[in-house]
Each structure stands twice: as structure tokens, then as C-alpha cells.
Design a protein around this motif. Sequence first.
Motif, PDB file in Angstrom:
ATOM      1  N   ARG A  97       0.809  -1.228   0.000  1.00  0.00           N
ATOM      2  CA  ARG A  97       0.000   0.000   0.000  1.00  0.00           C
ATOM      3  C   ARG A  97       0.842   1.278   0.000  1.00  0.00           C
ATOM      4  NH1 ARG A  97      -5.366  -0.682   0.448  1.00  0.00           N
ATOM      5  NH2 ARG A  97      -6.107  -2.677   1.218  1.00  0.00           N
ATOM      6  N   ASP A  98       2.054   1.196   0.522  1.00  0.00           N
ATOM      7  CA  ASP A  98       2.906   2.384   0.598  1.00  0.00           C
ATOM      8  C   ASP A  98       3.982   2.420  -0.478  1.00  0.00           C
ATOM      9  OD1 ASP A  98       1.549   3.458   2.815  1.00  0.00           O
ATOM     10  OD2 ASP A  98       2.667   2.159   4.172  1.00  0.00           O
ATOM     11  N   SER A  99       3.907   1.501  -1.424  1.00  0.00           N
ATOM     12  CA  SER A  99       4.882   1.492  -2.518  1.00  0.00           C
ATOM     13  C   SER A  99       4.277   0.896  -3.789  1.00  0.00           C
ATOM     14  CB  SER A  99       6.125   0.711  -2.116  1.00  0.00           C
ATOM     15  OG  SER A  99       5.792  -0.637  -1.818  1.00  0.00           O
ATOM     16  N   PHE A 100       2.966   0.976  -3.914  1.00  0.00           N
ATOM     17  CA  PHE A 100       2.264   0.370  -5.039  1.00  0.00           C
ATOM     18  C   PHE A 100       2.781   0.929  -6.363  1.00  0.00           C
ATOM     19  CE2 PHE A 100      -1.724   0.155  -7.696  1.00  0.00           C
ATOM     20  CZ  PHE A 100      -1.720  -1.223  -7.858  1.00  0.00           C
ATOM     21  N   LEU A 101       3.247   0.068  -7.230  1.00  0.00           N
ATOM     22  CA  LEU A 101       3.746   0.390  -8.574  1.00  0.00           C
ATOM     23  C   LEU A 101       4.982   1.295  -8.588  1.00  0.00           C
ATOM     24  CD1 LEU A 101       0.321   0.940 -10.376  1.00  0.00           C
ATOM     25  CD2 LEU A 101       1.763  -1.102 -10.464  1.00  0.00           C
ATOM     26  N   ASP A 102       5.704   1.378  -7.489  1.00  0.00           N
ATOM     27  CA  ASP A 102       6.900   2.224  -7.441  1.00  0.00           C
ATOM     28  C   ASP A 102       7.921   1.873  -8.512  1.00  0.00           C
ATOM     29  OD1 ASP A 102       5.904   3.722  -5.357  1.00  0.00           O
ATOM     30  OD2 ASP A 102       7.379   3.042  -3.875  1.00  0.00           O
ATOM     31  N   ALA A 103       7.981   0.621  -8.924  1.00  0.00           N
ATOM     32  CA  ALA A 103       8.956   0.207  -9.945  1.00  0.00           C
ATOM     33  C   ALA A 103       8.772   0.985 -11.245  1.00  0.00           C
ATOM     34  CB  ALA A 103       8.861  -1.290 -10.203  1.00  0.00           C
ATOM     35  N   ILE A 104       7.528   1.342 -11.564  1.00  0.00           N
ATOM     36  CA  ILE A 104       7.280   2.149 -12.766  1.00  0.00           C
ATOM     37  C   ILE A 104       8.024   3.476 -12.661  1.00  0.00           C
ATOM     38  CG2 ILE A 104       5.520   3.462 -14.012  1.00  0.00           C
ATOM     39  CD1 ILE A 104       3.545   1.231 -13.414  1.00  0.00           C
ATOM     40  N   ALA A 105       7.961   4.105 -11.508  1.00  0.00           N
ATOM     41  CA  ALA A 105       8.635   5.389 -11.316  1.00  0.00           C
ATOM     42  C   ALA A 105      10.149   5.252 -11.397  1.00  0.00           C
ATOM     43  CB  ALA A 105       8.232   6.000  -9.978  1.00  0.00           C
ATOM     44  N   GLU A 164      -8.153   6.247  -9.961  1.00  0.00           N
ATOM     45  CA  GLU A 164      -9.495   5.968  -9.465  1.00  0.00           C
ATOM     46  C   GLU A 164      -9.764   4.460  -9.417  1.00  0.00           C
ATOM     47  OE1 GLU A 164     -14.094   6.822 -10.755  1.00  0.00           O
ATOM     48  OE2 GLU A 164     -12.553   8.238 -11.406  1.00  0.00           O
ATOM     49  N   GLY A 165     -10.276   4.012  -8.293  1.00  0.00           N
ATOM     50  CA  GLY A 165     -10.630   2.612  -8.136  1.00  0.00           C
ATOM     51  C   GLY A 165      -9.535   1.737  -7.547  1.00  0.00           C
ATOM     52  N   TYR A 166      -8.342   2.266  -7.393  1.00  0.00           N
ATOM     53  CA  TYR A 166      -7.242   1.512  -6.793  1.00  0.00           C
ATOM     54  C   TYR A 166      -7.216   1.800  -5.293  1.00  0.00           C
ATOM     55  CZ  TYR A 166      -5.408   0.807 -11.517  1.00  0.00           C
ATOM     56  OH  TYR A 166      -5.248   0.451 -12.834  1.00  0.00           O
ATOM     57  N   LYS A 167      -6.822   0.818  -4.511  1.00  0.00           N
ATOM     58  CA  LYS A 167      -6.773   0.957  -3.058  1.00  0.00           C
ATOM     59  C   LYS A 167      -5.326   0.876  -2.591  1.00  0.00           C
ATOM     60  CE  LYS A 167     -11.311  -1.074  -2.762  1.00  0.00           C
ATOM     61  NZ  LYS A 167     -12.102  -2.224  -2.374  1.00  0.00           N
ATOM     62  N   PHE A 168      -4.699   2.044  -2.415  1.00  0.00           N
ATOM     63  CA  PHE A 168      -3.312   2.126  -1.970  1.00  0.00           C
ATOM     64  C   PHE A 168      -3.139   3.433  -1.206  1.00  0.00           C
ATOM     65  CE2 PHE A 168      -3.537   4.504  -5.824  1.00  0.00           C
ATOM     66  CZ  PHE A 168      -2.578   5.494  -5.728  1.00  0.00           C
ATOM     67  N   ASN A 169      -2.056   3.559  -0.474  1.00  0.00           N
ATOM     68  CA  ASN A 169      -1.803   4.778   0.288  1.00  0.00           C
ATOM     69  C   ASN A 169      -0.971   5.784  -0.500  1.00  0.00           C
ATOM     70  OD1 ASN A 169      -3.179   3.687   2.479  1.00  0.00           O
ATOM     71  ND2 ASN A 169      -1.329   2.807   3.351  1.00  0.00           N
ATOM     72  N   VAL A 170       0.141   5.302  -1.039  1.00  0.00           N
ATOM     73  CA  VAL A 170       1.061   6.194  -1.742  1.00  0.00           C
ATOM     74  C   VAL A 170       1.796   5.402  -2.810  1.00  0.00           C
ATOM     75  CG1 VAL A 170       2.965   5.842  -0.125  1.00  0.00           C
ATOM     76  CG2 VAL A 170       2.837   7.978  -1.399  1.00  0.00           C
ATOM     77  N   SER A 171       2.182   6.114  -3.873  1.00  0.00           N
ATOM     78  CA  SER A 171       2.940   5.487  -4.953  1.00  0.00           C
ATOM     79  C   SER A 171       3.823   6.528  -5.620  1.00  0.00           C
ATOM     80  CB  SER A 171       1.991   4.892  -5.992  1.00  0.00           C
ATOM     81  OG  SER A 171       2.721   4.410  -7.099  1.00  0.00           O
ATOM     82  N   LYS A 172       5.078   6.180  -5.834  1.00  0.00           N
ATOM     83  CA  LYS A 172       5.983   7.060  -6.579  1.00  0.00           C
ATOM     84  C   LYS A 172       5.587   7.132  -8.044  1.00  0.00           C
ATOM     85  CE  LYS A 172       9.903   6.201  -3.552  1.00  0.00           C
ATOM     86  NZ  LYS A 172      11.213   5.573  -3.406  1.00  0.00           N
ATOM     87  N   ALA A 173       4.742   6.200  -8.485  1.00  0.00           N
ATOM     88  CA  ALA A 173       4.305   6.160  -9.881  1.00  0.00           C
ATOM     89  C   ALA A 173       3.160   7.124 -10.167  1.00  0.00           C
ATOM     90  CB  ALA A 173       3.894   4.742 -10.259  1.00  0.00           C
ATOM     91  N   VAL A 174       2.722   7.877  -9.174  1.00  0.00           N
ATOM     92  CA  VAL A 174       1.665   8.864  -9.384  1.00  0.00           C
ATOM     93  C   VAL A 174       2.306  10.227  -9.623  1.00  0.00           C
ATOM     94  CG1 VAL A 174      -0.331  10.033  -8.383  1.00  0.00           C
ATOM     95  CG2 VAL A 174      -0.007   7.597  -8.000  1.00  0.00           C
TER      96      VAL A 174
END
Length: 89
Positions: A16-24, A44-54
Motif C-alpha cells: 500500500r505504501d509502494s504500489f507500482l513504485d517500480a514504474i517510477a 481511481e478505483g485503486y486501493k493504496f496509500n502512496v505510490s511514486k508512480a503517481v
Amino acid sequence: GKKVTYLGLDAADGYRDSFLDAIAIIHDRIKDKGATFVGAWSTEGYKFNVSKAVVNGKFLGLGIDEDNQKDLTTGRVEKWVDQLKNEFT
């Protein structure tokens, strides 16, 4: 001078605190090499706290969470491919 996009596979419930970070991480390594990024995707629709990929409120590409949202994968992929058809032309 190439266009690039990213597809990330991750499990939001476990990361939840690194969701999809590899993309970033990948994006940071190639963004200054002359490529143009396409394919930003809504969070929208994803359940996570934070992501570097945003970036600017969207993911740097499509995120797939087969562990928690498998039922949404086909629809997301179809919409993203339609989006990419426009962005790659």
C-alpha cells in the motif's frame, strides 16, 4: 525520439505504501533520454496509500492488481489500449 509507456503489475494489499513504485524507478532512469511518455492512467478505483508512480494525479502507465482486482483487469486493459492507439499516433 521514441514514445514510451509502462505497464505495472503489483498487489496493493501487500504494498500500500509502494504500489507500482517500480514504474517510477524505470521512468526516472529513461525520462531524460529523449523519449516522450504516453499512457498516464487514472488512480481511481485503486486501493493504496502512496505510490511514486503517481505524477500529476495519475499513474505513469497502467497498473494491474491481479491479486485484489482481477475482475477489473480486462476492462482496464481494453480502455488503456484504446487510449494508447490515440496517443501513439
